[in-house]
Motif scaffolding. Sequence first.
Motif, PDB file in Angstrom:
ATOM      1  N   SER A  16      -0.838  34.403  -6.950  1.00 20.89           N
ATOM      2  CA  SER A  16      -1.609  35.272  -7.822  1.00 20.89           C
ATOM      3  C   SER A  16      -0.790  36.512  -8.163  1.00 20.89           C
ATOM      4  O   SER A  16      -0.328  37.226  -7.272  1.00 20.89           O
ATOM      5  N   THR A  17      -0.597  36.749  -9.466  1.00 22.04           N
ATOM      6  CA  THR A  17       0.151  37.937  -9.885  1.00 22.04           C
ATOM      7  C   THR A  17      -0.797  38.951 -10.506  1.00 22.04           C
ATOM      8  O   THR A  17      -1.905  38.621 -10.926  1.00 22.04           O
ATOM      9  N   HIS A  18      -0.322  40.190 -10.577  1.00 21.71           N
ATOM     10  CA  HIS A  18      -1.147  41.296 -11.039  1.00 21.71           C
ATOM     11  C   HIS A  18      -0.386  42.092 -12.091  1.00 21.71           C
ATOM     12  O   HIS A  18       0.792  42.419 -11.897  1.00 21.71           O
ATOM     13  N   PRO A  19      -1.043  42.454 -13.199  1.00 21.28           N
ATOM     14  CA  PRO A  19      -0.354  43.181 -14.268  1.00 21.28           C
ATOM     15  C   PRO A  19      -0.063  44.630 -13.882  1.00 21.28           C
ATOM     16  O   PRO A  19      -0.908  45.323 -13.331  1.00 21.28           O
ATOM     17  N   MET A  20       1.159  45.037 -14.168  1.00 21.72           N
ATOM     18  CA  MET A  20       1.612  46.405 -13.933  1.00 21.72           C
ATOM     19  C   MET A  20       2.523  46.796 -15.087  1.00 21.72           C
ATOM     20  O   MET A  20       2.771  45.987 -15.985  1.00 21.72           O
ATOM     21  N   LYS A  21       3.047  48.010 -15.028  1.00 23.98           N
ATOM     22  CA  LYS A  21       3.988  48.497 -16.026  1.00 23.98           C
ATOM     23  C   LYS A  21       5.284  48.906 -15.334  1.00 23.98           C
ATOM     24  O   LYS A  21       5.263  49.529 -14.275  1.00 23.98           O
ATOM     25  N   LEU A  22       6.399  48.558 -15.939  1.00 28.79           N
ATOM     26  CA  LEU A  22       7.703  49.035 -15.497  1.00 28.79           C
ATOM     27  C   LEU A  22       8.106  50.150 -16.451  1.00 28.79           C
ATOM     28  O   LEU A  22       8.247  49.918 -17.651  1.00 28.79           O
ATOM     29  N   VAL A  57       7.651  50.873 -11.009  1.00 28.51           N
ATOM     30  CA  VAL A  57       6.567  49.949 -11.330  1.00 28.51           C
ATOM     31  C   VAL A  57       5.280  50.655 -10.940  1.00 28.51           C
ATOM     32  O   VAL A  57       5.123  51.099  -9.799  1.00 28.51           O
ATOM     33  N   VAL A  58       4.380  50.789 -11.920  1.00 29.27           N
ATOM     34  CA  VAL A  58       3.158  51.567 -11.709  1.00 29.27           C
ATOM     35  C   VAL A  58       1.965  50.885 -12.365  1.00 29.27           C
ATOM     36  O   VAL A  58       2.116  49.997 -13.212  1.00 29.27           O
ATOM     37  N   LYS A  59       0.784  51.348 -11.994  1.00 25.81           N
ATOM     38  CA  LYS A  59      -0.441  50.875 -12.633  1.00 25.81           C
ATOM     39  C   LYS A  59      -0.451  51.349 -14.081  1.00 25.81           C
ATOM     40  O   LYS A  59       0.125  52.389 -14.409  1.00 25.81           O
ATOM     41  N   PRO A  60      -1.127  50.613 -14.968  1.00 26.85           N
ATOM     42  CA  PRO A  60      -1.137  50.991 -16.390  1.00 26.85           C
ATOM     43  C   PRO A  60      -1.619  52.422 -16.641  1.00 26.85           C
ATOM     44  O   PRO A  60      -1.060  53.125 -17.484  1.00 26.85           O
ATOM     45  N   GLU A  61      -2.632  52.875 -15.916  1.00 26.99           N
ATOM     46  CA  GLU A  61      -3.129  54.234 -16.145  1.00 26.99           C
ATOM     47  C   GLU A  61      -2.124  55.291 -15.693  1.00 26.99           C
ATOM     48  O   GLU A  61      -2.021  56.369 -16.291  1.00 26.99           O
ATOM     49  N   VAL A  62      -1.348  54.993 -14.673  1.00 19.69           N
ATOM     50  CA  VAL A  62      -0.294  55.903 -14.231  1.00 19.69           C
ATOM     51  C   VAL A  62       0.805  55.951 -15.287  1.00 19.69           C
ATOM     52  O   VAL A  62       1.320  57.023 -15.631  1.00 19.69           O
ATOM     53  N   ALA A  63       1.160  54.802 -15.832  1.00 25.84           N
ATOM     54  CA  ALA A  63       2.183  54.742 -16.885  1.00 25.84           C
ATOM     55  C   ALA A  63       1.769  55.581 -18.085  1.00 25.84           C
ATOM     56  O   ALA A  63       2.581  56.335 -18.630  1.00 25.84           O
TER      57      ALA A  63
END
Length: 100
Positions: free
Chosen positions: A2-8, A62-68
Amino acid sequence: MSTHPMKLLTIIAEALVRERIEKLLAEEGAKGFTVFNVEGHGEGGRRTGEIGEYANVQIEAVVKPEVAARLLDRLQESYFDKYGIIVYETDVRVLRPHKF
């Protein structure tokens, strides 16, 4: 699996502002980052690492979308007009989201 979406987030900036950017990452919730010394050629000409304070660094987090989103806003507000800096965001998927 199971993968989880994040932002680089990839930030290429003058080494002069490295510590300030690292502090900003921590303030906005990045749990970690990686720093590379980099060289290249762009609009401002060739940048080499021969003189430390005039070198470039590449910082990746690599961070959560809201952090990005918060980081992109703050980087634009605080650095784009004053320093040589490039920032881009990439969609990534991670296996252990608690690490980020």
